[in-house]
Design an enzyme around this catalytic site. Structure first.
Site, short mmCIF file in Angstrom:
data_model
loop_
_atom_site.label_atom_id
_atom_site.label_comp_id
_atom_site.label_asym_id
_atom_site.label_seq_id
_atom_site.Cartn_x
_atom_site.Cartn_y
_atom_site.Cartn_z
N GLU A 24 0.84 -1.21 0.00
CA GLU A 24 0.00 0.00 0.00
C GLU A 24 0.87 1.26 0.00
O GLU A 24 0.57 2.23 -0.69
CB GLU A 24 -0.94 -0.01 1.21
CG GLU A 24 -1.99 1.05 1.17
CD GLU A 24 -2.98 0.91 0.02
OE1 GLU A 24 -3.08 1.87 -0.79
OE2 GLU A 24 -3.65 -0.12 -0.08
N GLU B 124 1.63 6.45 -6.99
CA GLU B 124 0.58 7.41 -7.33
C GLU B 124 1.09 8.84 -7.22
O GLU B 124 0.82 9.68 -8.09
CB GLU B 124 -0.64 7.22 -6.43
CG GLU B 124 -1.45 5.99 -6.74
CD GLU B 124 -2.62 5.79 -5.78
OE1 GLU B 124 -2.72 6.54 -4.79
OE2 GLU B 124 -3.43 4.89 -6.05
#
Length: 135
Positions: free
Chosen positions: A79, A86
């Site tokens: 994650e 991102e």
């Protein structure tokens, strides 16, 4: 407490040792930024706490607990990597680009794949102890 008198302040360390010690600070800042800025990591951490508490109540063996920690660590690490990717894509372009979307989607897909595997592993780890506990 003789060992405490022999400690070296960071200012007196060799440059390579100073850099090594500072790298832990940078890593910690990255973890804090990910937790502060990403809802999914907060969800993973909350679920992890519940799962670890359940494992404690069910008196998991050291082996089961170790597997559980490895799985939880991998999900959270993935994650964080997804979040970093991102942010990097957002830094490179503000415009929509199909390759940028694919990069973000693939990273999110990696988290999803391992999260599903983590649930399956969790079920396998918890099934026998839970049946024993509730019988």
């Amino acid at each position: 407490m003789k060992f405490l008198t022999n400690t070296v302040s960071p200012d007196k360390m060799r440059p390579s040792a100073r850099r090594f010690v500072r790298s832990f600070g940078y890593a910690w800042e990255g973890i804090k930024a990910a937790v502060k800025g990403e809802q999914n990591i907060k969800i993973h951490l909350a679920v992890s706490c519940i799962v670890l508490l359940a494992a404690y109540v069910l008196e998991f063996s050291a082996e089961r607990f170790s597997i559980l920690l490895i799985v939880i660590g991998n999900v959270i690490c993935l994650e964080i990597v997804n979040t970093a990717l991102e942010r990097l894509v957002d830094l490179v372009t503000n415009d929509y680009h199909p390759l940028a979307k694919q990069a973000k989607d693939m990273a999110a897909g990696a988290v999803l794949v391992f999260s599903v595997i983590a649930v399956i592993i969790g079920l396998l780890l918890f099934l026998k102890p839970a049946l024993h506990y509730f019988s």
